[in-house]
Every structure is written in structure tokens, then in C-alpha cells.
Design a protein around this motif. Structure first.
Motif, PDB file in Angstrom:
ATOM      1  N   VAL A 228       0.812  -1.212   0.000  1.00 40.68           N
ATOM      2  CA  VAL A 228       0.000   0.000   0.000  1.00 40.68           C
ATOM      3  C   VAL A 228       0.851   1.271   0.000  1.00 40.68           C
ATOM      4  O   VAL A 228       2.025   1.268   0.399  1.00 40.68           O
ATOM      5  N   CYS A 229       0.235   2.347  -0.459  1.00 42.09           N
ATOM      6  CA  CYS A 229       0.795   3.683  -0.359  1.00 42.09           C
ATOM      7  C   CYS A 229      -0.356   4.630  -0.030  1.00 42.09           C
ATOM      8  O   CYS A 229      -1.494   4.192   0.187  1.00 42.09           O
ATOM      9  N   TYR A 230      -0.069   5.930   0.009  1.00 43.92           N
ATOM     10  CA  TYR A 230      -1.080   6.937   0.321  1.00 43.92           C
ATOM     11  C   TYR A 230      -1.208   7.907  -0.850  1.00 43.92           C
ATOM     12  O   TYR A 230      -0.312   7.983  -1.699  1.00 43.92           O
ATOM     13  N   PRO A 231      -2.303   8.637  -0.919  1.00 47.13           N
ATOM     14  CA  PRO A 231      -2.472   9.581  -2.033  1.00 47.13           C
ATOM     15  C   PRO A 231      -1.315  10.562  -2.168  1.00 47.13           C
ATOM     16  O   PRO A 231      -0.982  10.995  -3.276  1.00 47.13           O
ATOM     17  N   GLY A 232      -0.671  10.888  -1.052  1.00 43.90           N
ATOM     18  CA  GLY A 232       0.436  11.838  -1.081  1.00 43.90           C
ATOM     19  C   GLY A 232       1.785  11.230  -1.375  1.00 43.90           C
ATOM     20  O   GLY A 232       2.802  11.946  -1.449  1.00 43.90           O
ATOM     21  N   SER A 233       1.834   9.912  -1.572  1.00 41.46           N
ATOM     22  CA  SER A 233       3.113   9.257  -1.876  1.00 41.46           C
ATOM     23  C   SER A 233       3.612   9.696  -3.244  1.00 41.46           C
ATOM     24  O   SER A 233       2.833   9.863  -4.188  1.00 41.46           O
ATOM     25  N   SER A 234       4.923   9.872  -3.362  1.00 47.65           N
ATOM     26  CA  SER A 234       5.492  10.322  -4.636  1.00 47.65           C
ATOM     27  C   SER A 234       5.517   9.192  -5.654  1.00 47.65           C
ATOM     28  O   SER A 234       5.526   8.012  -5.291  1.00 47.65           O
TER      29      SER A 234
ATOM     30  N   VAL B 286       5.588  -6.604  -8.031  1.00 51.21           N
ATOM     31  CA  VAL B 286       4.222  -6.472  -8.527  1.00 51.21           C
ATOM     32  C   VAL B 286       4.163  -5.279  -9.474  1.00 51.21           C
ATOM     33  O   VAL B 286       5.098  -4.468  -9.536  1.00 51.21           O
ATOM     34  N   SER B 287       3.053  -5.160 -10.203  1.00 51.83           N
ATOM     35  CA  SER B 287       2.921  -4.054 -11.161  1.00 51.83           C
ATOM     36  C   SER B 287       1.862  -3.046 -10.724  1.00 51.83           C
ATOM     37  O   SER B 287       1.328  -2.318 -11.547  1.00 51.83           O
ATOM     38  N   TYR B 288       1.590  -3.005  -9.444  1.00 51.68           N
ATOM     39  CA  TYR B 288       0.558  -2.112  -8.910  1.00 51.68           C
ATOM     40  C   TYR B 288       0.834  -1.864  -7.432  1.00 51.68           C
ATOM     41  O   TYR B 288       1.581  -2.621  -6.781  1.00 51.68           O
ATOM     42  N   VAL B 289       0.218  -0.829  -6.879  1.00 57.39           N
ATOM     43  CA  VAL B 289       0.260  -0.570  -5.443  1.00 57.39           C
ATOM     44  C   VAL B 289      -1.115  -0.040  -5.045  1.00 57.39           C
ATOM     45  O   VAL B 289      -1.658   0.847  -5.706  1.00 57.39           O
ATOM     46  N   TRP B 290      -1.671  -0.586  -3.964  1.00 54.23           N
ATOM     47  CA  TRP B 290      -2.951  -0.096  -3.457  1.00 54.23           C
ATOM     48  C   TRP B 290      -2.776   1.278  -2.819  1.00 54.23           C
ATOM     49  O   TRP B 290      -1.764   1.534  -2.165  1.00 54.23           O
ATOM     50  N   VAL B 291      -3.757   2.135  -2.988  1.00 55.37           N
ATOM     51  CA  VAL B 291      -3.743   3.457  -2.362  1.00 55.37           C
ATOM     52  C   VAL B 291      -4.821   3.475  -1.281  1.00 55.37           C
ATOM     53  O   VAL B 291      -5.994   3.181  -1.559  1.00 55.37           O
TER      54      VAL B 291
ATOM     55  N   ILE C 150      -6.080   2.238  -6.859  1.00 57.22           N
ATOM     56  CA  ILE C 150      -4.881   1.483  -7.182  1.00 57.22           C
ATOM     57  C   ILE C 150      -4.060   2.246  -8.208  1.00 57.22           C
ATOM     58  O   ILE C 150      -4.608   2.948  -9.061  1.00 57.22           O
ATOM     59  N   VAL C 151      -2.737   2.173  -8.082  1.00 61.08           N
ATOM     60  CA  VAL C 151      -1.823   2.766  -9.056  1.00 61.08           C
ATOM     61  C   VAL C 151      -1.144   1.627  -9.801  1.00 61.08           C
ATOM     62  O   VAL C 151      -0.603   0.705  -9.186  1.00 61.08           O
ATOM     63  N   ARG C 152      -1.182   1.692 -11.136  1.00 52.61           N
ATOM     64  CA  ARG C 152      -0.631   0.623 -11.962  1.00 52.61           C
ATOM     65  C   ARG C 152       0.600   1.103 -12.717  1.00 52.61           C
ATOM     66  O   ARG C 152       0.783   2.289 -12.943  1.00 52.61           O
TER      67      ARG C 152
END
Length: 394
Positions: A341-347, A360-365, A375-377
Motif C-alpha cells: 500500500v501507499c497513500y495519495p500523497g506518496s510520490s 508487482v505491477s501495482y500498489v494499493w492506495v 490502485i496505481v498501476r
């Protein structure tokens, strides 16, 4: 520096890449299963040619063109075996042609490109849906007696030399992202912007409730495999508990189909987690299969094997060796059911590094309360880099 980056071709990204292992479209699902169980790779390429016949390969030239028409993984087989007709007749399912595992858009997912294809062109192909770019490389494989025997047995566990003595490798989204990360300074200040500011958080996600049957997530698992994402496992309040990821399932064996058919989504996470399936859950799967009259599955895919050898005794050992409680398990499998996971403010650069580190090719927000934002892909990241490259070229 920008000019040097733009001058790169896909051949530059192929350095050190191993030749592809392949399977013919004339093979069966059983052949595909044996091939996947014989390698630590998560995917095997599917080709129109057939080099499993050693007489054709060694005694006469093969003039038919060799084309990669798709790719298959253990997840494809698991999802196929979870179909109702496969559950009732697993042996017939395994003897079906391997083509039943291909998605309708498989031709767009795997694309042949020339070594001189530019980096920008490769990024455009990936943005437009390609997941693997098949590139010819110089033949580096020597056919030995062991490989000949493997080919005679119909199991492709060695790199395949195709017509004209060519070998191929393929490039993935991960390869391109890693390559761009090595030149991340050229994308300043864009790379330092948050994923929220860049507008690459996709709010359309695949999810399943923790207490729902795992079989209810089967369609979502299939979709996540096609999208190279994952299925979020959430509670009644939308809080992220974990995930059912194709990247994790790819390291499991075919017996997971029985777990999906009988367990809840929450129990399935425990079954596929990094430590291997707990013995009590395996017993639960057995019991429920017997209650449903699906004993043929137990005969075809025993989820564990026993041995009288004291040195090999363990509570759980999956017969294929892809998922077990052996001493080498953690070295082979690093993915867990715990979501990344990450947060909306993550770079952007921080999220890139997270995804690459966890393969992986994605990270949950998520928000601070662990509710899912989206999700960011990798594909979204590549669109940002593509726009930046466009500005470089103008």
C-alpha cells in the motif's frame, strides 16, 4: 542525457535476459501444467510452432513461421480448473487443448517487435495493452542430451530454439519501469509529484468481502490477471484486509483450485500466504470436497503428499514443489497475501520503488484508516513518463 535516453532501443533492455521457454499450441492443459511445475518461472510462452518433436528439430529444417500467440501461468490453469465442468471432471479438463487457457485478446497482450524498436515505441505498445514484447535475440543455447530427453518427454523446461536458429526473450512492464527508474533524474520534478497530483489513482478496483466465498472472486481473479492488478479483500466497512493476487497465485500449485472452490476469501488468503497452507485449512478443504462429492479432485490434485522418510516429514508439502514448507520456501517465494500500500500523497518514484521491490505491477492506495482509495498501476506510471518524453522530443 535526454537524447541518450530517447536513443535507446528494446535490444538495450534485453541484455542478460534469458531465452524464452515455450509450449506449442498443440499441447494440452496437462502439458502446460507439467511445464510450469518443472520451472520456477511464472509464465510460459505459447507458440504456433512445435519443437517438441526431436526428429523434426534435429533431422530436417522447420520452415513454418514461429509466432508467440500468448502466455500462460499457473493462475490461468487454477481459474480454468475452478469452472464447474472442470471440478466435476478434472481429468477431462486437463486433457483439453491448451488454447482454452488463452484470453480472447491474447494477440494484443503479447506482441512481436524488432530489436531496433525504440523505447518510446515500446512504451506506446504497453500503454495500448501489450504486456509482453517478444524480441529476437542471438542464440545462446546449446542443445544437450538432457534437453533432448526433455523435448522427447513433451515438457519444455529449457529455452527453445525456433526456426532459423532464433531464440527470443520478452520484455514486461516491470523491465521498462526498472529501466526508467535508472534514469529517474531526467524526469524531475515529475517523479517527485504525488500519485494523487498526477491523477494516476484508479478508483475502479476489483474487490471481494473477507467473508464471501472465494469462488465469488473467481471472475475478479481472472480480470486481475488480465489487467495485471489484484483483488482487494475488504471488510464490511471497505477496510483493506489483504489481497488475492495473481502474482502470489502464480507461485502456488494446481491444488489451490480446490481451496477456491471450498474456502472463504479470508481463508484463501491464509491458504496461499507465504508460510504455506495451514494443515487445519487443508483438512477443511478435503472435508468440504467430500461433502460436495468432488472426490475426483482429491484423486487428481492431492494437496499434500506423505512420506515415510523421517527427514522429509512436514505438516504440509505440495506435490509439485511450487508451494511447500520446505527450508527453501522463503527463498523461492517472496509474495504474501498482505497488500502493498501507499497513500495519495506518496510520490511517484516512491511508489515505483515499492512495486519493484515487491515484484508487482501495482500498489494499493489507502487512507489513514486503511479504507481503499484506489490502485496505481505500472501502465498509469508509463503514461506519465510518456508525456514527459514527449516534451523532451519537442
Amino acid at each position: 542525457m535526454a537524447a541518450r535516453l530517447l536513443a535507446h532501443e528494446v535490444s538495450d533492455l534485453c541484455l542478460g535476459k534469458p531465452p524464452l521457454k515455450s509450449l506449442s499450441t498443440s499441447a494440452t492443459v496437462r502439458h502446460a501444467l507439467a511445464a510450469l511445475n518443472s520451472t520456477h518461472e511464472t509464465h510460459i510462452s505459447l507458440w504456433t510452432c512445435n519443437h517438441q518433436n526431436h526428429h523434426s528439430f534435429f533431422d530436417r529444417p522447420i520452415i513454418s513461421p514461429c509466432r508467440c500467440v500468448g502466455k500462460i501461468s499457473m493462475v490461468d490453469i487454477i481459474c480454468y480448473l475452478c469452472r464447474q465442468d472442470s471440478l466435476t471432471s478434472p481429468s477431462a479438463a486437463l486433457d483439453s487443448p491448451v488454447s482454452v487457457l488463452l484470453s480472447p485478446d491474447s494477440a494484443a497482450v503479447v506482441r512481436h517487435v524488432e530489436p531496433a524498436t525504440s523505447l518510446v515505441e515500446a512504451i506506446d505498445l504497453i500503454i495500448n495493452g501489450a504486456q509482453n514484447l517478444v524480441v529476437p535475440i542471438s542464440s545462446r543455447t546449446t542443445m544437450n542430451s538432457k534437453r533432448k530427453q526433455n523435448l522427447q518427454n513433451g515438457i519444455s523446461i529449457a529455452p527453445t530454439t525456433h526456426s532459423g536458429g532464433e531464440e527470443f526473450c520478452w520484455l514486461t512492464q516491470d523491465d521498462v519501469i526498472r529501466f526508467l527508474l535508472s534514469s529517474i533524474a531526467l524526469f524531475s520534478p515529475t517523479a517527485a509529484y504525488s500519485v494523487e497530483a498526477l491523477g494516476i489513482i484508479d478508483s475502479e478496483i476489483l474487490s471481494v468481502n473477507y467473508h464471501s466465498p472465494a469462488s465469488a472472486a473467481l471472475e475478479a481473479i481472472t480480470a486481475s490477471l488480465a489487467d495485471q492488478t489484484s483483488v482487494a479483500v475488504v471488510d464490511d466497512d471497505g477496510i483493506l484486509i489483504g489481497e488475492i493476487s495473481p502474482f502470489t497465485l502464480a507461485y502456488c500449485d494446481e491444488s489451490v483450485a480446490m481451496a477456491i472452490a471450498t474456502l472463504s476469501a479470508g481463508d484463501l488468503m491464509a491458504y496461499i500466504d507465504c508460510g504455506g497452507p495451514p494443515e487445519d485449512i487443508i483438512r477443511l478443504v478435503e472435508t468440504r470436497l467430500k461433502e460436495r462429492g468432488l472426490t475426483r479432485l482429491l484423486d487428481e490434485f492431492s494437496p499434500y503428499s506423505s512420506s515415510d522418510d523421517e527427514s522429509s516429514q512436514s505438516p504440509v508439502t505440495v506435490k509439485s514443489g511450487r508451494l511447500s514448507r520446505s527450508s527453501s520456501y522463503s527463498a523461492r517465494i517472496t509474495r504474501m497475501a498482505e497488500a502493498i500500500v501507499c497513500y495519495p500523497g506518496s510520490s511517484l518514484v516512491a511508489v515505483m520503488i515499492q512495486a519493484i521491490a515487491h515484484r508487482v505491477s501495482y500498489v494499493w492506495v489507502i487512507e489513514e484508516d486503511c479504507s481503499v482509495v484506489g490502485i496505481v498501476r505500472f501502465s498509469g506510471m508509463l503514461e506519465v513518463f510518456r508525456e514527459h518524453l514527449e516534451r523532451m522530443m519537442s
